[in-house]
Enzyme design. Sequence first.
Site, PDB file in Angstrom:
ATOM      1  CG  HIS A  47       4.686   8.590  21.540  1.00  0.00           C
ATOM      2  ND1 HIS A  47       4.756   7.382  22.196  1.00  0.00           N
ATOM      3  CD2 HIS A  47       4.087   9.451  22.401  1.00  0.00           C
ATOM      4  CE1 HIS A  47       4.219   7.505  23.400  1.00  0.00           C
ATOM      5  NE2 HIS A  47       3.800   8.751  23.551  1.00  0.00           N
ATOM      6  CD  GLU A  50       6.397  13.209  23.888  1.00  0.00           C
ATOM      7  OE1 GLU A  50       6.312  12.973  25.110  1.00  0.00           O
ATOM      8  OE2 GLU A  50       5.505  12.917  23.061  1.00  0.00           O
TER       9      GLU A  50
END
Length: 431
Positions: A47, A50
């Site tokens: 995460h 990203e």
Amino acid sequence: MGSQVTTLANGIRVASHQMPEVETVSLGLWVGSGARHEQAHEHGLSHLLEHMAFKGTSSRSARKIAEEIEEIGGELNAATGLDSTAYFARVLKGDDNVALTLLADILLDSSYDAAELDKEREVILQEIAGTRDSPDDLAYEMLQETAYPGQALGRPILGTPESVKAITAADLRGFMGRAYRPGSMVFSAAGAIDHEKWVRHVEALFGGLTAGSQGEEVPARYVGGLAASEKPFEQSHLLMGFEAPSFLDSDYYTAQVFSGLFGGGMSSRLFQEVRERRGLCYAIYSSMWALKDTGMLAVHAATGPGMVEDLARVVAVEFADIVESGPSVPELQRAKAQLKAGLLMALESSSVRAEQMARHLMAHGRFVPVAELMDKVNEVNAKSVQELAARILKTKPSIALVGSGRRSAKQAKTAAAALTAEAAAKAAARA
């Protein structure tokens, strides 16, 4: 011309679906790497990676990236899942090259600047804090951890404050080098797109990536159990989960139909019995979640703390009734119609079409034709739903309860006891 796919020499698959009626194109990269591929010390890394993709490259600042996509009226975003990460854009016809060039820059040349990394950690820490203030988010995290304890699948995708603070730029680069391999990448586009041009541009920007192995994936292991939070909220959020078919299982579409007739709409059993007839909650629904090696059917309801146990018993009775008698013909037909309509309506969106092609290629190694999907739904019958319901009810439930304060643990135990096959059958016989 329908859906097309070309595999580059290094293993990258490039897919497209031309939609002549639209003036935009949705495109992106789907990578078969997500939170389940993290080691324990990498929790939350997918995460964070990203997020950091948009924070600057050697030639573009974070602001420049935002300005370039918005100069052409486009959108650029990303999302991290348990088994994949997606970087996607939507732009006007003819601007797909601009969007892909930006994607190539943020994926191949991110700078992971120390100051930007520190700022983004703080952003994610606030995101994590937000989930703690949301009973829905908190309950779903607890359900996942209870269903898959001690596994990456059971950890929150966002990570924890401690794990996020520990991740370094070197960790990000190392993970990307290990997990973002050509063989696990699918570039997919739908809308106003020319397949041959799309392939050439992807090859020009990403054809130089070296093929390699991502490594073995740890198989999922469903366990089940109880989780309760004493944090008080205005309502109690009860989640009841069961092990269900994976999306590669032959019973996957049977599970989808079962979820629909059980709690998928206003005509579903749970909505009609729990809300309309008994008034135990405002909303109740079931959902079917699946990966390639596991799946979970979950029922979610928010109700007053004093009505949790009654609600759980009613859910158990309705479940047991389907196991005992099967679904009626009308409710089976409604659930199948809803599922087919949902699939077809979604595919009118270029974004959904692009994502579906990518996911089909990653999961099945091919496009699954719409006609085949419809056939799979049509093949579901009352007997297959009944047998699957019996199979699911025999699994150990996963229960998560948030909002009842000190009563949460006791209520979670009561709900779990009601949802055993034997207890549910006895309750149904008394009803």
